[in-house]
Each structure stands twice: as structure tokens, then as C-alpha cells.
Design an enzyme around this catalytic site. Structure first.
Site, PDB file in Angstrom:
ATOM      1  CB  SER A 113      -0.805  -0.122   1.254  1.00  0.00           C
ATOM      2  OG  SER A 113      -1.372   1.302   1.501  1.00  0.00           O
ATOM      3  CE1 TYR A 147      -6.235   4.924  -2.521  1.00  0.00           C
ATOM      4  CE2 TYR A 147      -4.853   4.472  -0.682  1.00  0.00           C
ATOM      5  CZ  TYR A 147      -5.954   4.176  -1.330  1.00  0.00           C
ATOM      6  OH  TYR A 147      -6.848   3.376  -0.657  1.00  0.00           O
ATOM      7  CB  THR A 173      -6.371   2.474  -5.166  1.00  0.00           C
ATOM      8  OG1 THR A 173      -5.456   1.302  -5.131  1.00  0.00           O
ATOM      9  CG2 THR A 173      -7.747   2.178  -4.685  1.00  0.00           C
ATOM     10  CE  LYS A 274      -7.111  -2.964  -4.313  1.00  0.00           C
ATOM     11  NZ  LYS A 274      -7.685  -2.170  -3.398  1.00  0.00           N
ATOM     12  CG  HIS A 298     -11.046   0.189  -1.147  1.00  0.00           C
ATOM     13  ND1 HIS A 298     -10.502   0.818  -1.920  1.00  0.00           N
ATOM     14  CD2 HIS A 298     -10.520  -0.057   0.150  1.00  0.00           C
ATOM     15  CE1 HIS A 298      -9.642   1.349  -1.217  1.00  0.00           C
ATOM     16  NE2 HIS A 298      -9.623   0.858   0.084  1.00  0.00           N
TER      17      HIS A 298
HETATM   18  C1  LIG Z   1      -7.669  -2.521   6.658  1.00  0.00           C
HETATM   19  C2  LIG Z   1      -7.596  -2.350   5.052  1.00  0.00           C
HETATM   20  C3  LIG Z   1      -6.842  -1.313   4.495  1.00  0.00           C
HETATM   21  C4  LIG Z   1      -6.874  -1.373   3.069  1.00  0.00           C
HETATM   22  N1  LIG Z   1      -5.834  -0.408   2.652  1.00  0.00           N
HETATM   23  C5  LIG Z   1      -5.879  -0.300   1.330  1.00  0.00           C
HETATM   24  C6  LIG Z   1      -4.854   0.493   0.483  1.00  0.00           C
HETATM   25  O1  LIG Z   1      -4.171   1.322   1.229  1.00  0.00           O
HETATM   26  N2  LIG Z   1      -5.007   0.746  -0.647  1.00  0.00           N
HETATM   27  C7  LIG Z   1      -5.919   0.037  -1.327  1.00  0.00           C
HETATM   28  O2  LIG Z   1      -5.701  -0.085  -2.790  1.00  0.00           O
HETATM   29  N3  LIG Z   1      -6.818  -0.992  -0.974  1.00  0.00           N
HETATM   30  C8  LIG Z   1      -6.757  -1.100   0.426  1.00  0.00           C
HETATM   31  N4  LIG Z   1      -7.578  -1.913   0.788  1.00  0.00           N
HETATM   32  C9  LIG Z   1      -8.541  -2.701   0.065  1.00  0.00           C
HETATM   33  C10 LIG Z   1      -7.686  -3.915  -0.263  1.00  0.00           C
HETATM   34  O3  LIG Z   1      -6.607  -3.746  -1.002  1.00  0.00           O
HETATM   35  C11 LIG Z   1      -8.702  -5.172  -0.799  1.00  0.00           C
HETATM   36  O4  LIG Z   1      -9.349  -4.489  -1.913  1.00  0.00           O
HETATM   37  C12 LIG Z   1      -9.836  -5.723   0.202  1.00  0.00           C
HETATM   38  O5  LIG Z   1      -9.356  -5.752   1.179  1.00  0.00           O
HETATM   39  C13 LIG Z   1     -10.132  -7.087  -0.418  1.00  0.00           C
HETATM   40  O6  LIG Z   1     -11.038  -7.756   0.275  1.00  0.00           O
HETATM   41  P1  LIG Z   1     -10.782  -8.807   1.624  1.00  0.00           P
HETATM   42  O7  LIG Z   1     -10.250  -7.901   2.818  1.00  0.00           O
HETATM   43  O8  LIG Z   1     -12.284  -9.232   1.748  1.00  0.00           O
HETATM   44  O9  LIG Z   1      -9.975  -9.725   1.100  1.00  0.00           O
HETATM   45  C14 LIG Z   1      -7.524  -2.046   2.253  1.00  0.00           C
HETATM   46  C15 LIG Z   1      -8.577  -2.926   2.933  1.00  0.00           C
HETATM   47  C16 LIG Z   1      -8.488  -3.129   4.136  1.00  0.00           C
HETATM   48  C17 LIG Z   1      -9.376  -4.287   5.014  1.00  0.00           C
HETATM   49  C1  LIG Z   2      -7.349   5.203   2.141  1.00  0.00           C
HETATM   50  C2  LIG Z   2      -6.520   4.576   3.122  1.00  0.00           C
HETATM   51  C3  LIG Z   2      -7.170   5.180   4.580  1.00  0.00           C
HETATM   52  C4  LIG Z   2      -6.559   2.882   3.349  1.00  0.00           C
HETATM   53  C5  LIG Z   2      -7.465   2.324   2.649  1.00  0.00           C
HETATM   54  O1  LIG Z   2      -7.636   2.155   1.359  1.00  0.00           O
HETATM   55  C6  LIG Z   2      -8.520   1.759   3.518  1.00  0.00           C
HETATM   56  O2  LIG Z   2      -8.502   1.960   4.563  1.00  0.00           O
HETATM   57  O3  LIG Z   2      -9.299   1.049   2.868  1.00  0.00           O
END
Ligand SMILES: Cc1cc2nc3c(=O)[nH]c(=O)nc-3n(C[C@H](O)[C@H](O)[C@H](O)COP(=O)(O)O)c2cc1C
Ligand SMILES: CC(C)CC(=O)C(=O)O
Length: 409
Positions: A113, A147, A173, A274, A298
Site C-alpha cells: 500500500s 494513490y 487505486t 484497481k 475495496h
Molecule cells: C484495513 C484495510 C486497509 C486497506 N488499505 C488499502 C490501501 O491502502 N490501498 C488499497 O488500494 N486498498 C486497500 N484496501 C483494500 C484491499 O486492497 C482489498 O481491496 C480488500 O481488502 C479485499 O477484500 P478482503 O479484505 O475481503 O480480502 C484495504 C483494505 C483493508 C481491509
Molecule cells: C485510504 C486509506 C486510508 C487506506 C484504505 O484504502 C482503506 O482504509 O481502505
């Protein structure tokens, strides 16, 4: 949401999740587990996998199962990969370094990330220090999630850094012009502890904590709000999480297809978009020439009420049929059979978000290895039981919608 405390010896991703519910601080647990609003999409991501049924083939000598595959030209051990999740040090002090080491040991692909609590350089270095067994052509693979910042110079500098560090693709993303509304984070007044930083954005002279960016503006705002509320006896309740405010302050909501073209024009790295969920956007992405599309909502954290990713996958695949673009999926993948279903529908690979965080919370690097191994073993077994020895054996005929026997008319 209730907290469960019974600790299990984990033999599934669900066990790891249950254990994390008992061990993580509420601030981190709620940040990790939440979806947006009613969390309808969060739930549906998993439920939709259960609505699909498998169609196994028998008597096909499945004594040897090989899950090796390629991603944008690189060979990895398996189509099970690691999605980018922000702030992994909330789960374990080694955070992103632990994840990178586990990815290296498993020779799997990890996306880091932009909002990691370990820098891009330190994360990949931790992975590269792990000796890799030379028993197959597969190797660990690191991609970087981008990002696009309002500050395009900072964005470009970050791209140069990750190119130099050895990341092999940029994953942009596109579903986060603003942060989805995650109610628990608002209630908890989510905070990144002061000793953790958004490590990719700090310089020698300044550490970028959320506090450094937000506190000055917030304290001025809050003082003004408190003053107005004082006379009315009203309690001041902040309506948005500090994370949402951070996103507003940093991420560019004007982002559009021209910016994707701009990123492509300034880097030689392949670009993956994404957050695609529709055939219209999949077509635009392919027209612009991106190398990959990650079908993602997401993890149900942005627009609540959108389709589960496994339900959105077929229309995206249909839109880019015959085009030179790889299609991946994330969201709700928790079991080996989920991986098999996604691949049978046509995904090239799947990415795990929360399961990796539950592994990290369980036991750092070993916990991530455990999460990856559990789902890898389940996938190998599911392949064998469905009559598949190689990834190319998995076909559309291995899966069906609904529970009725398929008509052969
Ligand atoms: C705690 C958390 C933080 C995340 N942070 C990001 C991030 O920084 N950038 C991003 O593109 N997606 C982020 N995501 C989304 C994940 O990349 C992904 O799309 C998602 O978690 C997939 O679903 P799952 O948790 O059911 O496997 C985040 C998801 C979670 C749960
Ligand atoms: C945008 C950031 C705070 C990280 C993220 O993608 C998330 O928390 O789902």
C-alpha cells in the site's frame, strides 16, 4: 459489532479472524474489519462465493497438483496473492516487513500500500533478504499500490522510488476519491498511533504522522465548534474519521482517465487499475492500454451496495475478451474453493486483504505464512477434488450459478 475472545488453534482463515477479534485493540480491529455504511457489500463478497457451485471432473490422475502461474510475465508459485492494506504495523510491529518476508518464502505476489507504515524500500529489502529455494522457476513478486496525490510532483517522486526499489508494477487505486463512510472508525475517532508514520511520505526532516497533517487544522476547527456548542449545552461529536479527513487532504478527487494515461506516460512499469466493477470501465481501461484490471470493491469499504466482486467479474471479463489485459479479483476470498471459483470464472489471480491482517495479528511473519499456507493447501485440495492438476486445467465448466443440475439441452 461484538468481540469474541475464545482463541483457537487456527486451521482456517475464519479461525485466524476469530482470534484477531480477541487480540487486536479495538481501534485497529474495527479499522480492519469494517465495511462502509450497512456493510451489505462486505457481507455479500463472501456470500456470493457460497451461491456458486462447483462441477468436478473425476478419474483424471490428480496425484500431482501444480499451482504455478504467471502475472504480467513473471512466474509465481500460485494465483493466491496479497492485496494492499494500509498501516500493517497496527497488527504487528514488524508490519509490512513481516508480510514481505512471508510473500518471499511462499514465492507469491504482494502489493504494498502507498499508505504503509514501513517505507517501500525497507519493505522490499526485507523480502529480498529471505533466501529463496531454487526448486522451481517461480519467484517472489512485489507490486506497488499507488494513490495519486494532489501533489503530482510527490506522486512522480514516489513512482521513481518504487521503480528503483524493484517493484514490478503500479497498481493505481481508482475507487477512493473520498473515503467510504466506516461508522466504527467515526465512533472510535480512529487514530494511527503517534510513533507510526505514513513511511512513504516522510523525509529526513519530517515524519508524516496523521497528527502532523491533521492536528493543526482540526484543533482550530474543534475550538471553533466547541465555542458554538458551549452556549447550547451540545456535546461536540466529530462527524468524520481522521482517516477520511486525511484522504480529503491528500488524495486527488479530480482523478480521471487522463491521469491514468499520464502515469502510463511517465513509467515503463505495467499499470493495473484497481477498483473496476463494470463493463463500461473495463472497456475504457483496456482502451487506454493498461496491462491489468483488478476487479475490486475495496473489500466493501467504499460504495456500499455495489455487486460482490465475484458477481461483477463475468461482465468485466466479457468486456475485455480478446484484449491484451489480465483480470484479477479481490474481496471475500477466504477459502481454497473461493480461489477455484474465481479462476474457473476467468480471473488470472486473486488477492487477499483481511486474511493477511488476521495472520499478522496472530503471529507476525509466521502468522502471514500460516494464512497463505492454509488457503494454498485448501486450493490444492480443491483443484485435485475437481480434477485439475494445473491452473490451465481450471475452466468455466468447473463452476455454475444456482443449485439446479445444469441442463444439457
Ligand atoms: C484495513 C484495510 C486497509 C486497506 N488499505 C488499502 C490501501 O491502502 N490501498 C488499497 O488500494 N486498498 C486497500 N484496501 C483494500 C484491499 O486492497 C482489498 O481491496 C480488500 O481488502 C479485499 O477484500 P478482503 O479484505 O475481503 O480480502 C484495504 C483494505 C483493508 C481491509
Ligand atoms: C485510504 C486509506 C486510508 C487506506 C484504505 O484504502 C482503506 O482504509 O481502505
Amino acid at each position: 459489532m461484538s468481540r469474541q475472545h475464545q482463541q483457537l488453534i487456527p486451521i482456517s482463515i475464519a479461525d485466524l479472524e476469530q482470534n484477531a477479534h480477541g487480540t487486536l485493540a479495538l481501534n485497529a480491529l474495527d479499522y480492519y474489519r469494517s465495511g462502509a455504511n450497512d456493510m451489505q457489500t462486505l457481507k455479500d463478497n463472501q456470500d456470493a462465493f457460497s451461491r456458486l457451485r462447483l462441477r468436478p471432473r473425476i478419474l483424471r490422475d490428480v496425484s500431482k497438483v501444480d499451482t504455478q502461474t504467471t502475472l504480467l510475465g513473471y512466474t509465481v508459485s500460485s494465483p493466491i496473492c496479497i492485496a494492499p492494506t494500509a498501516m500493517q504495523r497496527l497488527a504487528n510491529d514488524e508490519g509490512e516487513k513481516a508480510t514481505a518476508r512471508a510473500a518471499a518464502k511462499a514465492k507469491k505476489c504482494m502489493i504494498l500500500s502507498s499508505w504503509s507504515t514501513t517505507s517501500a524500500e525497507d519493505t522490499i529489502a526485507a523480502g529480498q533478504e529471505v533466501p529463496v529455494a531454487q526448486d522451481s522457476p517461480s519467484l517472489p513478486l512485489y507490486w506497488f499500490q499507488l494513490y495519486v496525490y494532489k501533489d503530482r510532483i510527490a506522486t512522480e517522486k514516489l513512482i521513481r522510488r518504487v521503480e528503483k526499489a524493484g517493484y514490478k508494477a503500479l497498481v493505481i487505486t481508482v475507487d477512493t476519491p473520498f473515503l467510504g463512510r466506516r461508522l466504527a472508525d467515526v465512533r472510535n475517532v480512529f487514530k494511527l498511533p503517534k510513533h507510526m508514520t505514513m513511511a512513504n511520505f516522510e523525509t529526513k526532516d519530517s515524519k508524516v504522522t496523521m497528527a502532523t497533517i491533521l492536528d493543526l487544522e482540526k484543533s482550530a476547527e474543534e475550538a471553533a465548534a466547541a465555542k458554538t456548542a458551549e452556549g447550547k449545552g451540545t456535546k461536540v461529536v466529530r462527524q468524520e474519521s481522521s482517516l477520511a479527513a486525511y484522504v480529503v487532504s491528500q488524495i486527488d478527487p479530480t482523478l480521471n482517465w487522463n491521469d491514468i494515461a499520464w502515469v502510463r506516460s511517465i513509467t515503463k512499469l505495467p499499470v493495473v487499475v484497481k477498483g473496476v466493477l463494470t463493463e463500461e470501465d473495463a472497456t475504457l481501461a483496456a482502451d487506454i492500454g493498461v496491462e491489468g484490471i483488478l476487479v475490486s470493491n475495496h473489500g466493501g469499504r467504499q460504495l456500499d451496495g455495489v455487486l460482490a466482486t465475484i458477481d461483477a467479474l463475468p461482465e468485466v471479463l466479457n468486456a475485455v475478451k480478446g484484449r491484451n489485459v489480465e483480470v484479477y479479483l479481490d474481496g471475500g476470498v477466504r477459502k481454497g474453493t473461493d480461489v477455484l471459483k474465481a479462476l474457473a470464472l476467468g480471473a488470472k489471480a486473486v488477492f487477499l486483504g483481511r486474511p493477511i491482517l488476521w495472520g499478522l495479528a496472530h503471529d507476525g511473519e509466521d502468522g502471514v505464512s500460516l494464512a497463505l499456507n492454509l488457503i494454498q493447501q485448501e486450493f490444492e485440495l480443491a483443484m485435485a477434488l475437481a480434477g485439475c492438476c494445473n491452473i490451465s486445467d481450471i475452466t468455466r465448466d468447473h463452476v455454475q450459478h444456482g443449485t439446479s443440475a445444469r441442463s444439457r439441452l
